[in-house]
Enzyme design. Structure first.
Site, short mmCIF file in Angstrom:
data_model
loop_
_atom_site.label_atom_id
_atom_site.label_comp_id
_atom_site.label_asym_id
_atom_site.label_seq_id
_atom_site.Cartn_x
_atom_site.Cartn_y
_atom_site.Cartn_z
N ASP A 81 12.75 -9.68 5.69
CA ASP A 81 13.51 -8.25 6.02
C ASP A 81 14.96 -8.38 6.13
O ASP A 81 15.41 -9.23 7.00
CB ASP A 81 12.64 -7.52 7.20
CG ASP A 81 13.08 -6.42 7.43
OD1 ASP A 81 13.44 -5.49 6.61
OD2 ASP A 81 13.00 -5.89 8.67
N ASP A 103 19.83 -8.32 1.32
CA ASP A 103 20.48 -7.18 1.77
C ASP A 103 22.04 -7.65 1.92
O ASP A 103 22.45 -7.92 2.74
CB ASP A 103 19.99 -6.76 3.16
CG ASP A 103 20.71 -5.62 3.69
OD1 ASP A 103 21.53 -5.13 2.85
OD2 ASP A 103 20.39 -5.31 4.92
N HIS A 179 17.79 2.42 11.99
CA HIS A 179 17.05 1.65 12.82
C HIS A 179 17.05 1.73 14.43
O HIS A 179 18.13 2.09 14.68
CB HIS A 179 17.45 -0.15 12.69
CG HIS A 179 17.34 -0.33 11.05
ND1 HIS A 179 18.55 -0.47 10.42
CD2 HIS A 179 16.27 -0.73 10.26
CE1 HIS A 179 17.84 -0.90 9.01
NE2 HIS A 179 16.50 -0.84 9.31
N HIS A 207 13.42 2.51 5.10
CA HIS A 207 13.57 1.74 6.45
C HIS A 207 13.62 2.71 7.60
O HIS A 207 13.92 3.78 7.49
CB HIS A 207 14.91 0.98 6.36
CG HIS A 207 14.71 -0.26 5.69
ND1 HIS A 207 15.10 -1.79 6.10
CD2 HIS A 207 14.60 -0.47 4.33
CE1 HIS A 207 14.64 -2.59 4.90
NE2 HIS A 207 14.25 -1.66 3.99
N SER A 210 10.36 4.47 12.02
CA SER A 210 9.73 4.70 13.75
C SER A 210 10.46 6.00 14.03
O SER A 210 11.65 5.95 14.05
CB SER A 210 10.33 3.39 14.57
OG SER A 210 9.59 2.13 14.17
N ASN A 229 8.95 0.65 6.47
CA ASN A 229 9.36 -0.25 7.46
C ASN A 229 9.22 0.23 8.86
O ASN A 229 9.84 1.22 9.34
CB ASN A 229 10.76 -0.77 7.44
CG ASN A 229 10.84 -1.44 6.28
OD1 ASN A 229 9.87 -1.67 5.11
ND2 ASN A 229 12.02 -2.22 5.85
N ILE A 230 8.20 -0.40 9.77
CA ILE A 230 8.19 0.08 11.16
C ILE A 230 8.28 -1.28 12.05
O ILE A 230 7.48 -2.21 11.81
CB ILE A 230 6.84 0.39 11.42
CG1 ILE A 230 6.71 1.69 10.66
CG2 ILE A 230 6.52 0.80 12.72
CD1 ILE A 230 6.99 3.21 10.99
N ASP A 231 9.17 -1.14 12.88
CA ASP A 231 9.35 -2.11 13.99
C ASP A 231 9.32 -1.62 15.31
O ASP A 231 8.57 -1.91 16.25
CB ASP A 231 10.56 -2.81 13.50
CG ASP A 231 10.71 -4.18 14.49
OD1 ASP A 231 9.90 -4.48 15.26
OD2 ASP A 231 11.52 -4.96 14.28
O1 G3H Z 1 15.88 -3.94 10.60
C1 G3H Z 1 15.59 -4.10 11.72
C2 G3H Z 1 14.35 -4.74 12.27
O2 G3H Z 1 13.85 -3.81 13.26
C3 G3H Z 1 14.61 -6.03 12.68
O3 G3H Z 1 15.08 -6.01 13.79
O4 G3H Z 1 16.96 -7.89 13.71
O5 G3H Z 1 15.97 -6.95 15.99
O6 G3H Z 1 14.60 -8.44 14.58
P1 G3H Z 1 15.87 -7.56 14.70
P1 13P Z 2 12.38 0.88 12.76
O1 13P Z 2 13.62 0.50 13.91
O2 13P Z 2 12.64 2.31 12.59
O3 13P Z 2 11.17 0.68 13.45
O4 13P Z 2 13.07 0.20 11.39
C1 13P Z 2 12.46 -0.91 10.95
C2 13P Z 2 13.31 -1.40 9.72
O5 13P Z 2 13.48 -0.67 9.16
C3 13P Z 2 12.95 -2.86 9.71
O6 13P Z 2 13.50 -3.13 8.50
ZN ZN Z 3 15.38 -2.22 7.98
#
Ligand code: G3H
Ligand code: 13P
Ligand code: ZN
Length: 283
Positions: A81, A103, A179, A207, A210, A229-231
């Site tokens: 990702d 990216d 994000h 992206h 969430s 994409n969900i984090d």
């Molecule tokens: O794109 C963002 C994702 O939620 C990843 O976040 O860079 O904190 O692992 P991170």
């Molecule tokens: P969220 O922060 O909305 O979950 O987005 C996740 C994401 O786009 C990871 O690439």
């Molecule tokens: Zn993303």
């Protein structure tokens, strides 16, 4: 089974649904994702950010996800990702990943095209699928004006040129999501999405999904989003359950008794997303 990203997304693009791409950085999140996919019979993409790689170590997280993916009864792709560093993308290819995101969206268009095209040539030579980004998907904490927000969105003509010149498999587009946790309600530019899908006719990626209301997600899927994409939603489910658990039982000390229920809370959120995206039953 472990499959390529395009194998999963080609079918989603053809049949008009979206596959969840969930971020992991450890054992329990990966278990939650795989179990949710098996229980709902959904194809799934498990993705790791550069931050996630740094946290877990590339060999370790590759082994965890690949082992669980190979044993799974549903198709699973292992995806990088937001790979902003060319060398990190190459390391993922060496470690048996089946999908990578190059990216370079912060670079000027021609430079983004150049580096993405090189990644496509190498990755495709190894049978690995490639995602890239055009436009800028920021964070909810970015203080930007309405004009700046508009300027960051994907230009359909640029997207077409980009897809044609690079040969990417799927494209992440900026249509108003961000994000992290939203403060207000996100406003998606559906006309822009519709136009891009009509012009490119390839799988498109959303992206920052969430916290986006269900109706908006359904509309985005109906207009051609195939990877979501969900984090943040998973992280929040984990933290909520953890707090509840510790508050209820201040004596608990066995990590399995803490992390097990947290995994179940994450799994519930993931299952709901799979159903919402239309991926349930598609494995
Ligand atoms: O794109 C963002 C994702 O939620 C990843 O976040 O860079 O904190 O692992 P991170
Ligand atoms: P969220 O922060 O909305 O979950 O987005 C996740 C994401 O786009 C990871 O690439
Ligand atoms: Zn993303």
């Amino acid at each position: 089974m472990l499959v390529t990203g395009i194998e999963i997304l080609k079918k989603a693009h053809k049949e008009g649904y979206a596959v969840g791409a969930f971020n992991t950085s450890n054992l329990e999140i990966t278990q939650a994702i795989v179990e949710a996919a098996e229980e709902t019979k959904s194809p799934v993409i498990i993705q790791v950010s550069e931050g996630g790689l740094k946290y877990a170590g590339i060999e370790t997280i590759s082994s965890i996800v690949r082992t669980m993916a190979e044993k799974a009864s549903v198709p699973v792709a292992l995806h990088l990702d937001h790979g902003t560093d060319f060398n990190t993308v190459m390391k993922c290819l060496r470690n048996g990943w089946t999908s990578v995101m190059m990216d370079a969206s912060k670079l000027p268009l021609e430079e983004n095209i150049k580096v993405t095209k090189t990644v496509v040539e190498i990755a495709h030579g190894m049978g690995v699928s490639v995602e890239a980004e055009i436009g800028k998907i920021g964070g909810t904490e970015d203080n930007i004006t309405v004009d700046e927000r508009e300027a960051a969105m994907t230009d359909p003509e640029e997207a077409l040129k980009f897809a044609k010149e690079t040969g990417i498999d799927y494209l992440a587009i900026a249509i108003g999501t961000a994000h992290g946790p939203y403060k207000g309600e996100p406003k998606l530019d559906f006309d822009r999405l519709k136009k891009i899908k009509e012009m490119l006719n390839i799988p498109l990626v959303l992206h920052g999904a969430s916290g986006v209301p269900e109706e908006a997600i359904k509309k985005a899927v109906s207009l051609g989003i195939n990877k979501i994409n969900i984090d943040t939603d998973i992280r929040q489910a984990f933290a909520r359950r953890l707090r509840e658990l510790i508050e209820k039982d201040s004596e608990v000390y066995d990590p399995r008794k803490i992390l097990g229920p947290c995994k179940d809370a994450m799994k519930e959120v993931i299952k709901q997303k799979m159903i919402l995206f239309g991926a349930a039953g598609k494995a």
